[in-house]
Write a protein that holds these residues in place. Structure first.
Motif, PDB file in Angstrom:
ATOM      1  N   LEU A 132       0.917  -1.252  -0.011  1.00 27.02           N
ATOM      2  CA  LEU A 132      -0.011  -0.052   0.098  1.00 27.02           C
ATOM      3  C   LEU A 132       0.789   1.214   0.095  1.00 27.02           C
ATOM      4  N   LEU A 133       1.820   1.164   0.861  1.00 25.62           N
ATOM      5  CA  LEU A 133       2.754   2.403   0.757  1.00 25.62           C
ATOM      6  C   LEU A 133       3.317   2.706  -0.403  1.00 25.62           C
ATOM      7  N   ASN A 134       4.079   1.867  -1.075  1.00 22.87           N
ATOM      8  CA  ASN A 134       4.427   1.691  -2.450  1.00 22.87           C
ATOM      9  C   ASN A 134       3.479   2.354  -3.687  1.00 22.87           C
ATOM     10  N   VAL A 135       2.170   1.942  -3.383  1.00 21.76           N
ATOM     11  CA  VAL A 135       1.217   2.337  -4.446  1.00 21.76           C
ATOM     12  C   VAL A 135       1.010   3.858  -3.984  1.00 21.76           C
ATOM     13  N   ALA A 136       0.968   4.170  -2.745  1.00 18.82           N
ATOM     14  CA  ALA A 136       0.547   5.507  -2.488  1.00 18.82           C
ATOM     15  C   ALA A 136       1.603   6.563  -2.968  1.00 18.82           C
ATOM     16  N   ILE A 137       3.172   6.093  -2.651  1.00 18.14           N
ATOM     17  CA  ILE A 137       3.997   7.015  -3.100  1.00 18.14           C
ATOM     18  C   ILE A 137       4.043   7.071  -4.534  1.00 18.14           C
ATOM     19  N   ASP A 138       3.805   6.006  -5.281  1.00 15.28           N
ATOM     20  CA  ASP A 138       3.826   6.141  -6.771  1.00 15.28           C
ATOM     21  C   ASP A 138       2.856   6.893  -7.443  1.00 15.28           C
ATOM     22  N   THR A 139       1.554   6.810  -6.751  1.00 16.55           N
ATOM     23  CA  THR A 139       0.572   7.670  -7.265  1.00 16.55           C
ATOM     24  C   THR A 139       0.799   9.214  -6.789  1.00 16.55           C
ATOM     25  N   ALA A 140       1.530   9.535  -5.766  1.00 18.80           N
ATOM     26  CA  ALA A 140       1.846  10.786  -5.384  1.00 18.80           C
ATOM     27  C   ALA A 140       2.894  11.484  -6.276  1.00 18.80           C
ATOM     28  N   LEU A 141       3.774  10.498  -6.740  1.00 18.14           N
ATOM     29  CA  LEU A 141       4.916  10.719  -7.669  1.00 18.14           C
ATOM     30  C   LEU A 141       4.409  11.296  -9.007  1.00 18.14           C
ATOM     31  N   SER A 142       3.400  10.384  -9.421  1.00 17.15           N
ATOM     32  CA  SER A 142       2.779  10.443 -10.549  1.00 17.15           C
ATOM     33  C   SER A 142       1.880  11.890 -11.110  1.00 17.15           C
ATOM     34  N   LYS A 143       1.526  12.305  -9.856  1.00 19.23           N
ATOM     35  CA  LYS A 143       0.616  13.591  -9.672  1.00 19.23           C
ATOM     36  C   LYS A 143       1.549  14.741  -9.352  1.00 19.23           C
ATOM     37  N   GLY A 144       2.687  14.464  -9.149  1.00 15.98           N
ATOM     38  CA  GLY A 144       3.684  15.779  -8.509  1.00 15.98           C
ATOM     39  C   GLY A 144       3.351  16.219  -7.086  1.00 15.98           C
ATOM     40  N   LEU A 145       2.705  15.207  -6.417  1.00 13.38           N
ATOM     41  CA  LEU A 145       2.351  15.519  -4.881  1.00 13.38           C
ATOM     42  C   LEU A 145       3.169  15.115  -3.935  1.00 13.38           C
ATOM     43  N   TYR A 146       4.185  14.318  -4.492  1.00  6.73           N
ATOM     44  CA  TYR A 146       5.213  13.732  -3.354  1.00  6.73           C
ATOM     45  C   TYR A 146       6.131  14.553  -2.809  1.00  6.73           C
ATOM     46  N   ILE A 147       6.340  14.664  -1.334  1.00  6.12           N
ATOM     47  CA  ILE A 147       7.241  15.569  -0.992  1.00  6.12           C
ATOM     48  C   ILE A 147       8.471  14.981  -0.908  1.00  6.12           C
ATOM     49  N   ARG A 148       9.536  15.267  -1.561  1.00  5.02           N
ATOM     50  CA  ARG A 148      10.795  14.401  -1.520  1.00  5.02           C
ATOM     51  C   ARG A 148      11.639  15.125  -0.574  1.00  5.02           C
ATOM     52  N   PRO A 149      12.567  14.273   0.097  1.00  5.90           N
ATOM     53  CA  PRO A 149      13.699  14.752   1.091  1.00  5.90           C
ATOM     54  C   PRO A 149      14.661  15.554   0.173  1.00  5.90           C
ATOM     55  N   PRO A 150      15.433  16.370   1.061  1.00  2.16           N
ATOM     56  CA  PRO A 150      16.155  17.335   0.211  1.00  2.16           C
ATOM     57  C   PRO A 150      17.285  16.285  -0.498  1.00  2.16           C
ATOM     58  N   TYR A 151      17.910  16.952  -1.483  1.00  4.58           N
ATOM     59  CA  TYR A 151      18.959  16.317  -2.121  1.00  4.58           C
ATOM     60  C   TYR A 151      20.415  17.060  -1.582  1.00  4.58           C
ATOM     61  N   VAL A 152      21.279  16.080  -1.376  1.00  3.58           N
ATOM     62  CA  VAL A 152      22.652  16.625  -0.996  1.00  3.58           C
ATOM     63  C   VAL A 152      23.660  15.908  -2.051  1.00  3.58           C
ATOM     64  N   SER A 153      24.913  16.393  -1.988  1.00  6.52           N
ATOM     65  CA  SER A 153      25.944  15.890  -2.624  1.00  6.52           C
ATOM     66  C   SER A 153      26.350  14.390  -2.273  1.00  6.52           C
ATOM     67  N   LYS A 154      26.738  13.753  -3.324  1.00  4.96           N
ATOM     68  CA  LYS A 154      27.058  12.228  -2.846  1.00  4.96           C
ATOM     69  C   LYS A 154      28.478  12.221  -2.295  1.00  4.96           C
ATOM     70  N   PRO A 155      28.696  11.364  -1.449  1.00  8.91           N
ATOM     71  CA  PRO A 155      30.043  11.160  -0.657  1.00  8.91           C
ATOM     72  C   PRO A 155      30.974  10.572  -1.642  1.00  8.91           C
ATOM     73  N   ASN A 156      32.144  11.069  -1.713  1.00  8.08           N
ATOM     74  CA  ASN A 156      33.278  10.458  -2.392  1.00  8.08           C
ATOM     75  C   ASN A 156      34.550  10.020  -1.794  1.00  8.08           C
ATOM     76  N   LYS A 157      34.257   9.959  -0.484  1.00  9.50           N
ATOM     77  CA  LYS A 157      35.277   9.375   0.137  1.00  9.50           C
ATOM     78  C   LYS A 157      35.242   8.793   1.912  1.00  9.50           C
ATOM     79  N   ILE A 158      35.730   8.138   2.273  1.00  6.31           N
ATOM     80  CA  ILE A 158      35.302   7.581   3.651  1.00  6.31           C
ATOM     81  C   ILE A 158      36.165   8.410   4.626  1.00  6.31           C
ATOM     82  N   GLU A 159      35.383   8.816   5.499  1.00  2.48           N
ATOM     83  CA  GLU A 159      35.834   9.579   6.613  1.00  2.48           C
ATOM     84  C   GLU A 159      35.462   9.361   7.981  1.00  2.48           C
ATOM     85  N   PHE A 160      36.195   9.043   8.943  1.00  4.99           N
ATOM     86  CA  PHE A 160      35.922   8.804  10.307  1.00  4.99           C
ATOM     87  C   PHE A 160      35.903   9.871  11.410  1.00  4.99           C
ATOM     88  N   ILE A 161      34.945   9.840  12.233  1.00  2.90           N
ATOM     89  CA  ILE A 161      34.910  10.813  13.179  1.00  2.90           C
ATOM     90  C   ILE A 161      36.026  10.692  14.135  1.00  2.90           C
TER      91      ILE A 161
END
Length: 333
Positions: A132-161
């Motif tokens: 049901l969740l997949n159908v709800a998201i797909d329907t929202a996407l098809s209608k431009g109603l889905y609220i997407r999370p923010p986009y960020v740059s992709k990680p290009n290296k491993i870092e340790f804290i």
């Protein structure tokens, strides 16, 4: 072979799922009556089918086990002829939120159960809610109603804290480290869920005839709005966009739709879900200012939920969950 008796966990989870799904049936029936978009209507019908099936199958188990079936909610708790109060985009968002919460609830139910037939029941509904969740998201996407999370740059290296500065930087009044993607995810999701809570509280305050319930719903609206604003400020401070929500999700109708009992119960469920979300977010966050905010805001929800519970008890709107026998009472009989 005879089945072993139901455990306390199984009885508790069956009761909880029966109550929540009998409530969902009434809400979704009203959605079905007032939705206009045919694609969104199909999503609502899918959700209604799952909720009705849950009520029927759990009710059957109650009969087999010779237990009293909970009263729950019925057609007396909704006016299907009432004018439209929710817009189609909000109904779709509500079903998305409902299925997400349902997956968590069915998962916990499955994980705390012992008997194979009960586990299989819960597993089946977990799978259906996932679909049901997949159908709800797909329907929202098809209608431009889905609220997407923010986009960020992709990680290009491993870092340790390196050092505790990573944790403590959020407490500095000068320089705070950027949010990591896990922290962003929880902030984003909590903005979405508070937006749903704000809209529902608005609709309920607008349509109840009870001054006490109206005041409580207005308080819920204010809390949701405040929490949403706090989480959005964290995103903005890291130069991330805050999600657009359904500001037009409610019509101007003031006609009563749901019983006060149902409205108060739904807000109680949403409050419990919110506390769970904040606890998860607090554990997953690695900036202490986020942790502190999640914990203090969770306390605010706890007090709000407590006051709501007292209103329901005073008005005899809430059923008593199954419990262990009171031995002291039995001894004195």
């Amino acid at each position: 072979m005879d089945k072993p008796p139901l455990t306390s966990a199984e009885i508790g989870m069956l009761w909880t799922q029966y109550m929540q799904n009998s409530m969902s049936v009434q809400i979704l029936k009203y959605f079905q009556e007032t939705v206009e978009d045919k694609d969104i209507q199909k999503v609502i019908e899918g959700a209604l089918t799952i909720a009705e099936k849950a009520v029927n199958e759990i009710g059957h188990i109650y009969q087999q086990e010779e237990m009293v079936i909970p009263f729950g909610f019925s057609e007396a708790d909704v006016d299907l002829k009432a004018p439209r109060i929710f817009t189609d985009p909000f109904m779709l968002a509500f079903v998305e939120n409902l299925s997400t919460a349902g997956m968590l609830a069915w998962s916990i139910s499955q994980g705390t159960s012992t008997r194979s037939d009960i586990r299989n029941l819960f597993t089946g509904f977990l799978t259906e809610n996932s679909s049901l969740l997949n159908v709800a998201i797909d329907t929202a996407l098809s209608k431009g109603l889905y609220i997407r999370p923010p986009y960020v740059s992709k990680p290009n290296k491993i870092e340790f804290i390196e050092g505790k500065k990573y944790l403590l930087s959020g407490l500095s009044p000068f320089k705070k480290r950027p949010l990591n993607n896990i922290e962003i995810t929880h902030l984003f999701q909590n903005i979405k869920t508070n937006s749903v809570g704000e809209m529902i509280s608005t609709a309920f305050a607008q349509t109840t005839n009870s001054q006490e319930v109206m005041a409580y719903m207005k308080r819920g609206k204010e809390i949701s709005h405040k929490h949403k604003k706090i989480f959005a400020e964290f995103l903005s401070a890291s130069d991330l966009s805050t999600p657009m929500t359904w500001d037009n999700g409610i019509t101007d109708s003031t006609t009563r739709v749901f019983s006060d009992k149902l409205m108060m119960f739904l807000i109680d469920v949403l409050s419990a879900s919110g506390q769970g979300n904040y606890a998860t977010a607090s554990t997953a966050s690695m900036r202490y200012d986020l942790v502190i905010n999640y914990q203090r805001l969770s306390v605010e929800i706890a007090f709000f939920a407590k006051d709501g519970l007292e209103i329901m008890i005073d008005n005899k709107w809430i059923e008593e969950p199954p419990q262990a026998p009171d031995r002291d009472e039995l001894f004195h009989k």
